[in-house]
Design a protein around this motif. Structure first.
Motif, PDB file in Angstrom:
ATOM      1  N   GLU A 158       1.695   8.491  -1.649  1.00  0.00           N
ATOM      2  CA  GLU A 158       1.848   8.779  -3.076  1.00  0.00           C
ATOM      3  C   GLU A 158       1.845  10.285  -3.325  1.00  0.00           C
ATOM      4  N   GLY A 159       2.805  10.762  -4.110  1.00  0.00           N
ATOM      5  CA  GLY A 159       2.906  12.190  -4.395  1.00  0.00           C
ATOM      6  C   GLY A 159       4.152  12.812  -3.820  1.00  0.00           C
TER       7      GLY A 159
ATOM      8  N   SER B 161      -3.188   2.129  -3.471  1.00  0.00           N
ATOM      9  CA  SER B 161      -2.852   3.509  -3.134  1.00  0.00           C
ATOM     10  C   SER B 161      -4.119   4.230  -2.702  1.00  0.00           C
ATOM     11  N   PRO B 162      -3.979   5.454  -2.176  1.00  0.00           N
ATOM     12  CA  PRO B 162      -5.184   6.224  -1.812  1.00  0.00           C
ATOM     13  C   PRO B 162      -6.144   6.396  -2.980  1.00  0.00           C
ATOM     14  N   ARG B 163      -5.586   6.437  -4.201  1.00  0.00           N
ATOM     15  CA  ARG B 163      -6.465   6.566  -5.370  1.00  0.00           C
ATOM     16  C   ARG B 163      -7.372   5.347  -5.525  1.00  0.00           C
ATOM     17  N   THR B 164      -6.851   4.172  -5.104  1.00  0.00           N
ATOM     18  CA  THR B 164      -7.640   2.949  -5.176  1.00  0.00           C
ATOM     19  C   THR B 164      -8.852   3.023  -4.262  1.00  0.00           C
TER      20      THR B 164
ATOM     21  N   ASN C   2       7.857   8.450  -3.944  1.00  0.00           N
ATOM     22  CA  ASN C   2       7.594   7.949  -5.293  1.00  0.00           C
ATOM     23  C   ASN C   2       8.802   7.202  -5.848  1.00  0.00           C
TER      24      ASN C   2
ATOM     25  N   TYR D 122       0.862  -1.189   0.000  1.00  0.00           N
ATOM     26  CA  TYR D 122       0.000   0.000   0.000  1.00  0.00           C
ATOM     27  C   TYR D 122       0.892   1.231   0.000  1.00  0.00           C
TER      28      TYR D 122
ATOM     29  N   GLN E 142     -10.167   5.975  -2.935  1.00  0.00           N
ATOM     30  CA  GLN E 142     -10.823   7.288  -2.887  1.00  0.00           C
ATOM     31  C   GLN E 142     -12.294   7.219  -3.272  1.00  0.00           C
ATOM     32  N   TYR E 143     -12.601   6.472  -4.323  1.00  0.00           N
ATOM     33  CA  TYR E 143     -13.975   6.444  -4.817  1.00  0.00           C
ATOM     34  C   TYR E 143     -14.647   5.102  -4.585  1.00  0.00           C
ATOM     35  N   GLU E 144     -14.017   4.264  -3.769  1.00  0.00           N
ATOM     36  CA  GLU E 144     -14.563   2.930  -3.518  1.00  0.00           C
ATOM     37  C   GLU E 144     -15.138   2.846  -2.107  1.00  0.00           C
TER      38      GLU E 144
END
Length: 237
Positions: free
Chosen positions: A42-43, A70-73, A48, A38, A75-77
């Motif tokens: 990130e960023g 990652s947090p992107r994984t 990175n 995990y 974020q919308y789930e």
């Protein structure tokens, strides 16, 4: 745990003489399996670079499948969607994700859960003792406390019963725990009894010139009461 998948948390791998700990490791055979990382920061430029090095590291080991999150994984789930995503990913690598029943899960975590619950209750009782709380005073505090969840409410209900039982046990058996001894010592000194006996002889707290306390910031309220009682009987100390 819920899907009866054997895994290692922060299992170590040797990487150019460095002991590298991956987040989760699932073995599918001897020296092969799935590694889940995990990348939570990130960023960040340095982070990175480190993440890219990990990706490159696992590309050199074809017997290992590398799964990154990652947090992107997330974020919308929703939680259910994320679990479904991870399940599809693992099943794609041949891992059977069969969710155990509640009874099967409980059998697996029972001893660990009871041990953790016991330690939490023990800590709760010790804190109450250090505050010299009676069971009635504790009940009053709990009644005026707004719980953040049903779990907290149920815990406090049980913890109160355990605390009351603990006090009753001490009273019935005539035994005493360390915090109880501290309470009695402060009360005895406050009553004017300052003479003490020990193997090397007797002494009187009223004759003390200095009281030296190490790590006072870590002392409990009970220790503070004891020091207060001594200084009440010996103001010049």
């Amino acid at each position: 745990m819920e899907h009866n998948i054997t895994y290692k948390y922060e299992r170590n791998f040797w990487w150019d003489g460095i002991n590298y700990h991956s987040d989760f490791t699932i073995f599918t055979g001897e020296n092969q399996g799935i590694v889940i990382e995990y990348f939570g920061l990130e960023g960040d430029p340095y982070y990175n670079i480190m993440s890219d090095e990990k990706r490159e590291y696992w590309r050199n080991y074809p017997n290992w499948h590398f799964v990154e999150l990652s947090p992107r994984t997330l974020q919308y789930e929703k939680v259910e969607d994320f679990c479904a995503l991870l399940k599809r990913c693992l099943e794609g690598y041949g891992i059977n994700c069969y969710r155990l029943t509640e009874d099967e899960i409980w059998k697996k975590v029972k001893l660990r859960a009871i041990d953790r619950f016991t330690k939490v209750v023990e800590g709760f009782i010790q804190r109450c003792r250090k505050l010299s709380l009676t069971s009635e005073k504790l009940a009053s505090i709990v009644d005026n406390h707004k719980c953040a969840s049903d779990v907290e409410q149920r815990f406090l209900e049980l913890a109160q019963k355990f605390y009351q039982s603990s006090l009753q046990h001490l009273q019935t058996t005539g035994e005493e725990d360390f915090d109880g001894l501290m309470q009695k010592a402060a009360a005895v000194i406050a009553s004017g009894q300052t003479v003490f006996c020990r193997k090397s002889g007797t002494g009187d707290l009223k004759c003390l010139r200095y009281i030296l306390i190490d790590e006072y910031q870590d002392f409990s309220e009970l220790f503070h009461h004891l020091i207060e009682a001594i200084r009440q009987q010996n103001p010049q100390a």
